[in-house]
Write a protein that holds these residues in place. Structure first.
Motif, PDB file in Angstrom:
ATOM      1  N   PRO B  83      47.964  46.740  55.941  1.00  0.00           N
ATOM      2  CA  PRO B  83      48.076  48.140  56.353  1.00  0.00           C
ATOM      3  C   PRO B  83      46.737  48.813  56.642  1.00  0.00           C
ATOM      4  O   PRO B  83      45.679  48.302  56.281  1.00  0.00           O
ATOM      5  N   GLY B  87      45.087  48.889  51.776  1.00  0.00           N
ATOM      6  CA  GLY B  87      46.154  48.868  50.778  1.00  0.00           C
ATOM      7  C   GLY B  87      45.979  47.838  49.688  1.00  0.00           C
ATOM      8  O   GLY B  87      46.941  47.228  49.241  1.00  0.00           O
ATOM      9  N   ILE B  88      44.744  47.652  49.256  1.00  0.00           N
ATOM     10  CA  ILE B  88      44.519  46.741  48.128  1.00  0.00           C
ATOM     11  C   ILE B  88      45.007  47.424  46.848  1.00  0.00           C
ATOM     12  O   ILE B  88      44.777  48.611  46.655  1.00  0.00           O
ATOM     13  N   PHE B  89      45.698  46.673  45.988  1.00  0.00           N
ATOM     14  CA  PHE B  89      46.104  47.235  44.701  1.00  0.00           C
ATOM     15  C   PHE B  89      44.867  47.304  43.813  1.00  0.00           C
ATOM     16  O   PHE B  89      44.345  46.264  43.405  1.00  0.00           O
ATOM     17  N   PRO B  90      44.397  48.517  43.528  1.00  0.00           N
ATOM     18  CA  PRO B  90      43.075  48.647  42.902  1.00  0.00           C
ATOM     19  C   PRO B  90      43.006  48.095  41.487  1.00  0.00           C
ATOM     20  O   PRO B  90      41.982  47.585  41.065  1.00  0.00           O
ATOM     21  N   GLY B  91      44.149  48.169  40.772  1.00  0.00           N
ATOM     22  CA  GLY B  91      44.140  47.737  39.374  1.00  0.00           C
ATOM     23  C   GLY B  91      44.565  46.288  39.193  1.00  0.00           C
ATOM     24  O   GLY B  91      44.883  45.867  38.095  1.00  0.00           O
ATOM     25  N   MET B  92      44.635  45.534  40.285  1.00  0.00           N
ATOM     26  CA  MET B  92      44.958  44.112  40.164  1.00  0.00           C
ATOM     27  C   MET B  92      43.748  43.297  40.600  1.00  0.00           C
ATOM     28  O   MET B  92      42.976  43.732  41.451  1.00  0.00           O
ATOM     29  N   GLU B  96      45.653  38.345  41.724  1.00  0.00           N
ATOM     30  CA  GLU B  96      46.948  39.028  41.602  1.00  0.00           C
ATOM     31  C   GLU B  96      47.350  39.673  42.927  1.00  0.00           C
ATOM     32  O   GLU B  96      48.521  39.677  43.302  1.00  0.00           O
ATOM     33  N   GLU B  99      48.691  36.963  44.973  1.00  0.00           N
ATOM     34  CA  GLU B  99      50.022  36.598  44.486  1.00  0.00           C
ATOM     35  C   GLU B  99      51.068  37.626  44.919  1.00  0.00           C
ATOM     36  O   GLU B  99      52.217  37.281  45.184  1.00  0.00           O
ATOM     37  N   MET B 100      50.657  38.896  44.993  1.00  0.00           N
ATOM     38  CA  MET B 100      51.578  39.932  45.499  1.00  0.00           C
ATOM     39  C   MET B 100      51.995  39.621  46.929  1.00  0.00           C
ATOM     40  O   MET B 100      53.110  39.917  47.338  1.00  0.00           O
ATOM     41  N   ARG B 146      46.060  38.203  51.941  1.00  0.00           N
ATOM     42  CA  ARG B 146      47.284  38.528  51.222  1.00  0.00           C
ATOM     43  C   ARG B 146      48.495  38.528  52.156  1.00  0.00           C
ATOM     44  O   ARG B 146      49.556  38.014  51.817  1.00  0.00           O
TER      45      ARG B 146
END
Lengths: 311, 244
Positions: B83, B87-92, B96, B99-100, B146
């Motif tokens: 995106p 849109g990186i998951f900051p707390g992973m 991870e 893996e998402m 990802r």
């Protein structure tokens, strides 16, 4: 201050016991807040339904006197399962009926909050009309055996059960959220719901699971509460719910470990405070803590962790 | 035809953001949407991946009408997006996050992780690091890596060059070429028109929610109207203030 010293160990033991119950209920507030940024103010009634489910299990099993050994363990497990089922199902239905339609319409958070308060009154009144407004007592299930002493404090079996069960449930929840695929979906949704969709996460399902798991934690708390206080009432969740919400804020709302830490801390503070100022001041002390945390450190002890810190 | 969009309209409230847009992407192609801020590029991508609902028109992917399909179901069909804003998951951690990317398939096989790490060796070095602490270039690499974890048939990329140094952009575009060569179709949205057109097979030029020009990317690169507006006279793409 003299009372604080003489009452230190009893206060510590009682504080950790009630704090564990606050912590378990607080997990539900924190999980739902983490995923939806919504304070589920009907969570107190989710807990209340769990106490009734536990009570009816005892009635159904025909318990009239204290059990021991395997019979006791079996009854406790059944009671816990009933509490989890009652609370979990209530939470899921609540989400379906009171929150999801608003979410789909893109309503404001204020609308969801009002819906939560409405659902809360609805559940209280349904139980009041069906089962009366008086206190209902649980049959005594467990002997309040004193296992050992710490200072002047008596360590009782029913209190140990509360603390141990709360810790086990919190650990299991932590494993679920950080170790499983669905748990990763919960975290992804909390951190960035749009990107979670792009990864193939079914948000509706994650929201449902979040409510279910939070409800199950409240159900365990309800069973422990019933076994410990041996009482319930249609509005039993009100004060406990606000206390647990305070615990969630104190630990850092959105933070799973913080919820348990906040619960234990709040339990200790109000019991220590109670020993100094008198037990009738416990609630005043607890809500002073809430106000002070909101003023001084609104992210709580550990800050938001399920999500990104937004302080 | 892998993706066919016909007469798409998208509204934000009463404002019409996409006004009857049609485009096609063939299997194996790299197709670019170029255009300035507010032309509707990002909205188009979001509608394809199901984050926005169209008010009219149809989207057919791999022979199936997905116009009304929920966003998370489209990923299962082989449509995957890196995106806007990455849109990186900051707390992973990096691992991870990867893996998402394979969420729909459960635990990703080691071969998939190896592929991501061989495309982007930097990610292997930082696999235990939290996503929020990566540099912009690393986050973009992670976003692309990802998206590939889902084995997409069509990879949607929203402004992969945004906010990155020219050298990193060159690197990332070279890797996109490699990804395409190994069989993944790419639909790219870019403001950096010159890099994007050099990479692509075909391109569409968007203005205020409409396609105003389309054709072979090479032809658009030398089209006077495109050169004046998006390549030549305008400031270099890297220097543009980018807020889209």
């Amino acid at each position: 201050m003299h009372a604080f010293v003489t009452q230190f160990w009893p206060s510590t033991i009682d504080g950790l016991t009630i704090g564990s119950i606050y912590g378990l209920i607080a997990l539900g507030y924190t999980l739902v807040y983490g995923v939806l940024r919504l304070i589920n103010f009907a969570h107190s009634e989710v807990f209340m339904v769990g106490t009734f489910a536990s009570l009816f299990t005892l009635h159904g099993l025909g318990i009239t006197h204290a059990e021991t050994g395997f019979a006791l363990v079996g009854v406790l497990i059944l009671m816990g399962l009933a509490g989890m089922a009652g609370s979990g199902i209530t939470a899921v239905v609540l989400e379906r009926v009171a929150y999801r339609p608003l979410r789909k319409r893109g309503s404001s958070r204020l609308a969801a909050l009002i819906s939560a308060i409405g659902a809360s009154f609805f559940l209280q009144e349904v139980f009041a009309l069906r089962y009366g407004r008086d206190l209902l007592s649980f049959p005594p299930l467990m002997n309040k055996t004193v296992l050992f002493h710490i200072g002047s404090g008596q360590v009782r079996a029913d209190k140990v059960l509360v603390v141990v069960a709360a810790l086990v449930m919190a650990l299991a929840l932590d494993r679920f959220v950080n170790g499983s695929r669905l748990g990763r979906g919960v975290r992804a949704t909390a951190q960035d719901p749009d990107t979670a969709v792009l990864m193939g996460v079914n948000i509706d399902r994650i929201v449902m699971i979040t409510f279910l798991v939070g409800g199950m934690m409240a159900g365990v708390a309800a069973m422990l509460y019933g076994n410990y206080f041996e009482l319930t009432q249609y509005n039993v969740g009100f004060l406990l719910g606000i206390k647990a919400f305070t615990a969630a804020v104190l630990g850092g709302i959105g933070n799973i470990r913080g919820a348990l830490l906040g619960g234990l801390t709040l339990g200790l503070i109000e019991n220590y405070g109670g020993s100094v100022f008198g037990a009738q001041w416990k609630d005043v002390i607890a809500f002073t803590v809430l106000v002070l945390v909101l003023m001084v450190r609104p992210t709580g002890l550990l800050g938001e962790k399920l999500t990104r810190a937004r302080a | 035809m892998l993706l066919e969009i016909a007469d798409l309209q998208v509204h934000y409230g009463k404002i019409e953001a996409i006004k009857g847009l049609s485009l096609q992407v063939d299997e194996g192609e790299i197709v670019t949407l170029i255009g300035s801020n507010g032309a509707g590029k990002t909205t188009t991508l979001k509608t394809i991946s199901g984050l926005r609902r169209p008010t009219a028109g149809s989207i057919v992917f791999d022979g199936q009408d997905i116009t009304k399909l929920a966003g998370h179901r489209r990923v299962q069909l082989g449509l995957c997006q890196a995106p806007e804003g990455r849109g990186i998951f900051p707390g992973m951690t990096v691992l991870e996050n990867l893996e998402m990317g394979a969420y729909i398939r459960g635990k990703p096989p080691a071969a998939d992780l190896d592929r991501a790490f061989s495309l982007f060796p930097r990610l292997a070095e930082r696999r235990r690091q939290q996503g929020g602490t990566l540099s912009g270039g690393e986050q973009q690499m992670l976003a692309i890596g990802r998206a590939l974890m889902a084995h997409p048939k069509l990879l949607l990329l929203d402004e992969p060059s945004m906010g990155l140094a020219p050298l990193i952009v060159t690197q990332i575009f070279a890797i996109l070429r490699e990804i395409n060569n190994s069989g993944t179709t790419i639909l790219l949205v870019e403001q950096n028109a010159s890099s994007a057109l050099q990479l692509s097979d075909r391109a569409y030029l968007l203005e205020t929610g409409r396609v105003v020009m389309s054709g072979a990317a090479h032809d658009l690169l030398y089209e006077p109207a495109v050169r004046d507006a998006y390549l030549g006279a305008a400031p270099q793409p890297e220097e543009r203030t980018d807020t889209s």
